[in-house]
Each structure stands twice: as structure tokens, then as C-alpha cells.
Design an enzyme around this catalytic site. Structure first.
Site, PDB file in Angstrom:
ATOM      1  N   PHE A  39     -15.172   4.238   7.713  1.00  0.00           N
ATOM      2  CA  PHE A  39     -13.785   4.336   7.557  1.00  0.00           C
ATOM      3  C   PHE A  39     -13.472   4.329   6.139  1.00  0.00           C
ATOM      4  CE2 PHE A  39     -13.773  -0.080   8.843  1.00  0.00           C
ATOM      5  CZ  PHE A  39     -13.349  -0.573   7.341  1.00  0.00           C
ATOM      6  N   GLU A  65      -9.694 -10.580  -7.324  1.00  0.00           N
ATOM      7  CA  GLU A  65      -9.073  -9.296  -7.196  1.00  0.00           C
ATOM      8  C   GLU A  65      -7.912  -9.423  -8.188  1.00  0.00           C
ATOM      9  OE1 GLU A  65      -7.519  -9.342  -3.273  1.00  0.00           O
ATOM     10  OE2 GLU A  65      -9.492  -9.193  -2.405  1.00  0.00           O
ATOM     11  N   ASN A 117      -1.743  -0.008   7.428  1.00  0.00           N
ATOM     12  CA  ASN A 117      -1.064  -1.321   7.779  1.00  0.00           C
ATOM     13  C   ASN A 117      -0.350  -2.055   6.659  1.00  0.00           C
ATOM     14  OD1 ASN A 117      -3.305  -2.098   6.080  1.00  0.00           O
ATOM     15  ND2 ASN A 117      -4.382  -3.215   7.614  1.00  0.00           N
ATOM     16  N   HIS A 120      -1.630  -5.421   1.456  1.00  0.00           N
ATOM     17  CA  HIS A 120      -2.838  -6.123   1.483  1.00  0.00           C
ATOM     18  C   HIS A 120      -2.321  -7.701   1.089  1.00  0.00           C
ATOM     19  CE1 HIS A 120      -6.937  -7.433   0.215  1.00  0.00           C
ATOM     20  NE2 HIS A 120      -6.265  -7.713  -1.184  1.00  0.00           N
ATOM     21  N   THR A 173      -5.681  -7.812  10.361  1.00  0.00           N
ATOM     22  CA  THR A 173      -5.849  -6.474   9.804  1.00  0.00           C
ATOM     23  C   THR A 173      -5.162  -5.279  10.855  1.00  0.00           C
ATOM     24  OG1 THR A 173      -7.765  -7.303   8.857  1.00  0.00           O
ATOM     25  CG2 THR A 173      -7.791  -5.063   9.021  1.00  0.00           C
ATOM     26  N   LYS A 190       0.915  -1.234   0.012  1.00  0.00           N
ATOM     27  CA  LYS A 190      -0.020   0.032   0.035  1.00  0.00           C
ATOM     28  C   LYS A 190       0.846   1.164  -0.207  1.00  0.00           C
ATOM     29  CE  LYS A 190      -3.823  -2.335   2.344  1.00  0.00           C
ATOM     30  NZ  LYS A 190      -4.622  -2.316   3.593  1.00  0.00           N
ATOM     31  N   TYR A 199     -12.493  -3.040  -2.670  1.00  0.00           N
ATOM     32  CA  TYR A 199     -12.979  -2.974  -1.405  1.00  0.00           C
ATOM     33  C   TYR A 199     -15.002  -2.872  -1.216  1.00  0.00           C
ATOM     34  CZ  TYR A 199      -8.554  -2.402   0.751  1.00  0.00           C
ATOM     35  OH  TYR A 199      -7.074  -2.256   1.004  1.00  0.00           O
TER      36      TYR A 199
END
Ligand code: ADP
Length: 169
Positions: free
Chosen positions: A77, A146, A132, A135, A111, A29, A69
Site C-alpha cells: 500500500f 519524527e 484515517n 498521524h 490505525t 493528514k 514511513y
């Protein structure tokens, strides 16, 4: 030689893990890219014995993220998640290998980094759930979906890993 596909014996609706050779999406990320962790994250997967079959750096769009997502778009969030995920480039990868979906989830950790054990990517490199670092797909179906979202078929390479006789037997 080990290209068998064994179903995971479970009554769960989702085939989370097959126990066979699989592919999964792993993405560094924007915080992981900014903090220059791309190399060491790739190295963890290489060292484990997985095979890299797709790799690219890209700026994720709002549209891609809303599909990626899709189960989170109504979460409070979500706007922050999109801001975070569009704040800079992402390095997307497809890794292949025995049980790679489940193993990469374990390598990445839970997570919330506060719950992630030392030795996991999140447990070693991050503190907060909204930053974090990485992914990894959470099920075989999720991975297939994905990978199709992030990669075109021609961007994934089939190649022979010469050390498979060492890592698989
Ligand atoms: P994972 O990335 O471990 O599969 P989820 O799919 O539940 O976890 O969530 C996707 C991403 O959304 C997380 O990795 C994290 O960046 C962000 N996220 C999840 N829960 C929260 C939260 N409570 N607050 C902020 N961000 C969150």
C-alpha cells in the site's frame, strides 16, 4: 515542577512511553485538512491539557515521507500512501506534556478506523485505513525521530503554560 523523567518499566527494546513529560508529533493528514478538521483536532489536544510547541502547514515531499514511513516503504500500500499524503497540505504539530506519546495514540485511535472506538479522532471522523485523518507518533524514540524530520530546532518553542498548576496537580 513535574519535569521528571521516569523510565517505563519494561523489557521491550523500544521505550514506547516514559511516564514523564514528553513531546510527540501529531499531523493532520490531507483528508483531515480538506475536510476542515484542523481546528477540532487541535482543540482535542488543547482541551486535554497538552501544550502546543510547534505548528506548521506544509506540502510533504516524497523524500520526507520515505523517511517518515521508512518501515512501510516495501508494503504494497506504500505507493497509495504516498499519493494520499502528497495529495494536499498537511498540518504538522508538536505537542508536549505528561505521557503525551501514549495519550495521543489513545486519543487518535487504532490505525484502522473500523477498530477505533467512538471518542477517538479516527473512530469519530474516519472509515477507511487509507484515509484515517491524523498521524501520531507511536513511541518516544519514534517521536524524537519524527520531530527532527518534520521540524527544525528553532521552530519549536519553549514557553510556560500558566495553567500547569491546574492540570498537573
Ligand atoms: P499508524 O498511522 O496508526 O501509526 P502505521 O504506521 O502502521 O499506522 O501506518 C501508517 C499509515 O499507513 C496509516 O496511518 C495508514 O494511513 C496507512 N496504512 C497502514 N496500513 C494500511 C493498509 N493496510 N492499507 C492502506 N493504508 C494503510
Amino acid at each position: 515542577p513535574v519535569y521528571f523523567r521516569q523510565r517505563w518499566p519494561s523489557s521491550r527494546r523500544k521505550t514506547r512511553f516514559t511516564g514523564g513529560v514528553e513531546r510527540t508529533l501529531v499531523a493532520v493528514k490531507p483528508d483531515g485538512v480538506q475536510r476542515r478538521y484542523v481546528g477540532q483536532i487541535i482543540q482535542r489536544f488543547e482541551k486535554r491539557g497538552f501544550k502546543l510547541v510547534g505548528l506548521k502547514m506544509l506540502q510533504a515531499s516524497d523524500g520526507l515521507l520515505s523517511q517518515h514511513y521508512r518501515e512501510l516503504v516495501k508494503k504494497p500500500f506504500y505507493p497509495n500512501l504516498v499519493d494520499y499524503m502528497t495529495s494536499g497540505p498537511v498540518v504538522a504539530m508538536v505537542w508536549e506534556g505528561l505521557n503525551v506519546v501514549q495519550s495521543s495514540r489513545r486519543m487518535v485511535g487504532p490505525t484502522n478506523p473500523a477498530e477505533a472506538p467512538a471518542g477517538t479522532v479516527r473512530g469519530d471522523l474516519s472509515l477507511h485505513v487509507s484515509r484515517n485523518v491524523v498521524h501520531a507518533s507511536d513511541s518516544v524514540e519514534g517521536a524524537e525521530r519524527e520531530i527532527k524530520l518534520w521540524f527544525e530546532g528553532k521552530e519549536l518553542l519553549n514557553w510556560e503554560c500558566y495553567d500547569h498548576s491546574l492540570t498537573y496537580k
